[in-house]
Design a protein around this motif. Structure first.
Motif, short mmCIF file in Angstrom:
data_model
loop_
_atom_site.label_atom_id
_atom_site.label_comp_id
_atom_site.label_asym_id
_atom_site.label_seq_id
_atom_site.Cartn_x
_atom_site.Cartn_y
_atom_site.Cartn_z
N GLU A 17 39.98 43.81 45.78
CA GLU A 17 41.23 43.04 45.78
C GLU A 17 40.97 41.69 45.12
O GLU A 17 39.82 41.21 45.14
N PRO A 18 42.00 41.07 44.57
CA PRO A 18 41.80 39.73 43.98
C PRO A 18 41.17 38.75 44.97
O PRO A 18 40.43 37.85 44.55
N GLU A 19 41.45 38.94 46.25
CA GLU A 19 40.89 38.05 47.28
C GLU A 19 39.38 38.20 47.43
O GLU A 19 38.73 37.38 48.08
N THR A 72 37.41 37.98 44.93
CA THR A 72 36.81 37.17 43.87
C THR A 72 36.01 36.03 44.47
O THR A 72 36.53 35.25 45.28
N GLN A 81 39.25 45.35 37.62
CA GLN A 81 40.66 45.31 38.02
C GLN A 81 40.80 45.65 39.50
O GLN A 81 39.94 46.32 40.09
N ALA A 82 41.87 45.17 40.08
CA ALA A 82 42.15 45.48 41.48
C ALA A 82 42.16 46.99 41.69
O ALA A 82 42.70 47.74 40.87
N VAL A 135 37.94 39.82 40.42
CA VAL A 135 38.86 40.94 40.52
C VAL A 135 40.21 40.49 39.99
O VAL A 135 40.83 39.57 40.54
N SER A 136 40.65 41.12 38.94
CA SER A 136 41.92 40.74 38.32
C SER A 136 43.06 41.60 38.89
O SER A 136 42.87 42.78 39.21
N SER A 137 44.21 40.97 38.99
CA SER A 137 45.37 41.69 39.56
C SER A 137 46.16 42.41 38.48
O SER A 137 45.94 42.25 37.31
N SER A 182 37.77 49.65 46.32
CA SER A 182 39.14 49.14 46.56
C SER A 182 39.17 47.62 46.50
O SER A 182 39.74 46.96 47.38
#
Length: 116
Positions: A86-88, A90, A13-14, A114-116, A84
């Motif tokens: 982030e979805p970005e 991924t 997770q994020a 990375v899921s938001s 830390s």
């Protein structure tokens, strides 16, 4: 020849953390720099972090302060601690090694999601 095997990818997770590992084998005496690149869907492969045999590091601006690259020369292994997330972030993460003669080697890649 140098063989690189990555491990440690997965789904997180994020805000979470993951640690990637890359074990080198073969002509390891020929390796100078090692590092990590990543490639997101539809994007070009980009440098994430690199580390020389002497320990000098370089990071992409997007990961500075969040990711840490380290290297265990005795174990011929390079690590990427990712915090830390982030979805970005991924992407498929690829281990990289450069020989003193300028030859590049790549691992097969490990997926980080990375899921938001």
């Amino acid at each position: 020849q140098v063989q690189l095997v990555e491990s440690g990818g997965g789904v997180v997770q994020a805000g979470g953390s993951l640690r990637l590992s890359c074990a080198a084998s073969g002509s390891i005496f020929s390796i100078n720099a090692m590092g990590w690149y990543r490639q997101a869907p539809g994007a070009q492969r980009e440098m994430v972090a690199t580390i020389t045999s002497g320990g000098s590091t370089n990071y992409a601006d997007s990961v500075k302060g969040r990711f840490t690259i380290s290297r265990d020369n005795a174990e011929n292994t390079v690590y990427l601690q990712m915090n830390s997330l982030e979805p970005e972030d991924t992407a498929v993460y690829y281990c990289y090694a450069a020989s003193w003669r300028g030859r590049d080697y790549w691992g097969q890649g490990t997926q980080v999601t990375v899921s938001s």
